[in-house]
Design an enzyme around this catalytic site. Sequence first.
Site, PDB file in Angstrom:
ATOM      1  N   ASP A   1       2.499  -7.298  -2.745  1.00  0.00           N
ATOM      2  CA  ASP A   1       2.207  -5.869  -2.877  1.00  0.00           C
ATOM      3  C   ASP A   1       2.688  -5.150  -1.625  1.00  0.00           C
ATOM      4  OD1 ASP A   1       0.892  -3.392  -3.734  1.00  0.00           O
ATOM      5  OD2 ASP A   1      -0.237  -4.693  -5.070  1.00  0.00           O
TER       6      ASP A   1
ATOM      7  N   HIS B   1      -1.829   0.803  -1.914  1.00  0.00           N
ATOM      8  CA  HIS B   1      -1.850   0.049  -3.171  1.00  0.00           C
ATOM      9  C   HIS B   1      -2.212  -1.418  -2.950  1.00  0.00           C
ATOM     10  CE1 HIS B   1      -0.222  -1.810  -6.869  1.00  0.00           C
ATOM     11  NE2 HIS B   1      -0.312  -0.615  -7.422  1.00  0.00           N
TER      12      HIS B   1
ATOM     13  N   SER C   1      -2.256  -1.616 -12.545  1.00  0.00           N
ATOM     14  CA  SER C   1      -2.358  -2.363 -11.283  1.00  0.00           C
ATOM     15  C   SER C   1      -3.802  -2.646 -10.905  1.00  0.00           C
ATOM     16  CB  SER C   1      -1.696  -1.574 -10.149  1.00  0.00           C
ATOM     17  OG  SER C   1      -0.309  -1.539 -10.298  1.00  0.00           O
TER      18      SER C   1
END
Length: 555
Positions: A130, A208, A330
Amino acid sequence: MALLLCSLIFILTAGETTSTDPTVKTYIFRVNSESKPSIFPTHYHWYTSEFTQSNTILHVYDTVFNGFSASMTPSQASSLQKHPDVLAVIPDRRRELHTTRSPQFVGLRNQRGLWSESDYGSDVIIGVFDTGIWPERRSFSDLNLGPIPKRWRGVCQIGVRFSSRNCNRKIIGARFFSKGHEAAGGVGFGSAINETVEFRSPRDADGHGTHTASTAAGSVSNGEGLVGDAHLIPACSVGSDEGDKIKAYAATGRATATINFQGTVLGIKPAPVVASFSGRGPNGMNPEILKPDLIAPGVNILAAWTDAVGPTGLDSDTRKTEFNILSGTSMSCPHVSGAAALLKSAHPDWSPAAIKSAIMTTASTVNKQLQPMTDESTGNATTPYDFGAGHLNLDLAMDPGLVYDLTNQDYVSFLCSIGYGAKTIQVITRSPAACPMRRKPAPENLNYPSIAAMFSTVRKGVLRKTLVRRVRNVGDVNSVYTVKVEAPKGVGVTVKPGRLVFSDKVRELSYYVTVKIDGSNAVMGDSGAVFGSLSWVDGKHVVRSPIVVTQLDPL
């Protein structure tokens, strides 16, 4: 959860490299490692001697597959593709991100069930590809965790604002990969990273990665860091339809509004519902395999956040918050990843296929009110094309009774069935594989926890298709299961045998499913398919697989 975390930045881009030639691009070359001449001490020496110059190589791969990435012109890459030891040439391209009570919602309970029986996931290592991680968050504290597993062979890579002290017994390793990204800049390494907004290290400048990592493997903590910011900008999040109504009302010039902060609201009905952004079926590549597999929480997920950007991600948002609320696929993915880690901890001998089977065959197809789940965007009832096998239910996945497992040969047979040649299959298996010369395998016979039968629209009359499945008993040794079929509308389904008898000597059994339709009068639903299910029941377990029947025009 006391899980161990390995967080990585994974940035792949396509574009120009250090060369002034505007046609130079980045490629990934997968190579048959068994062909390396013994004269070369390493694969790197072989690659730089026989395939390309050392200054063009970005990375060498030797774990999941063998090969290298390098910068060169399309004509050079095309020439290399003809080399007998090159299995595949893949142009590098940019990958964009797919954009707190969920443990209880998916069936986890403190002090009992999968959480406690898996020792809260201790000794399980989760790798997260990520945008990086913000290691100071309490979600990544190693308080009360045991030692790092002895099998761990990774590293804690240092970089900008990331030292070896940022790794601990929770974040046991971290790396960042930026050469491909930097090569896309066109004027040399170091030019493609804007160090005012990005870190040349595993530190997360986006948020994220921190959010997903803490969802999958974060330590239990609360969200007062987020609540403490609430007084700054009173706001609420609404859907597109509601937003349009609010904007229309605001445009009247007589609009007033009030926001009531009521904290966490429990007992929302109906729940769960399938989010409007959730991925839908059918499987465009291989319709013989039902997709999605299942669904999991992905709406308004509270998890850790980076200090590098505000919770909105806007340049004008200078707030710092320890937690943030995000929605998206996600957010669902790390829920399932964490669930798989817990199951692996509880059942170390289970394969990835067995873990997936346990999650799928125990998933729930109804909401908390025991009614069919609905679609958020339409309010209509959903189908397996919306939810797959159902909604994640870890309380049952711990003890599924039976599992559909897969061997290496099962995967090879499937790849043969969808037209992969031996060379392409070797890219995946890393060893030579041969497809049957006489009878081609059927893709629908992959030993998957769902059943999809496809029929041609051209053929008329009564049509039949027989599929085979294999189950392994992971429950009580002496168990007897009886089949229960809910046939799709207008479809006949028979299962042989109708009983599966297991013992200490018989742990694995196969069965056959015959699907019959009238090709002249078959009526498919609005989605182009009809749905049912097949369950094996022993009085304690219900091992359920969705059935999908569809008619397709031949290519």
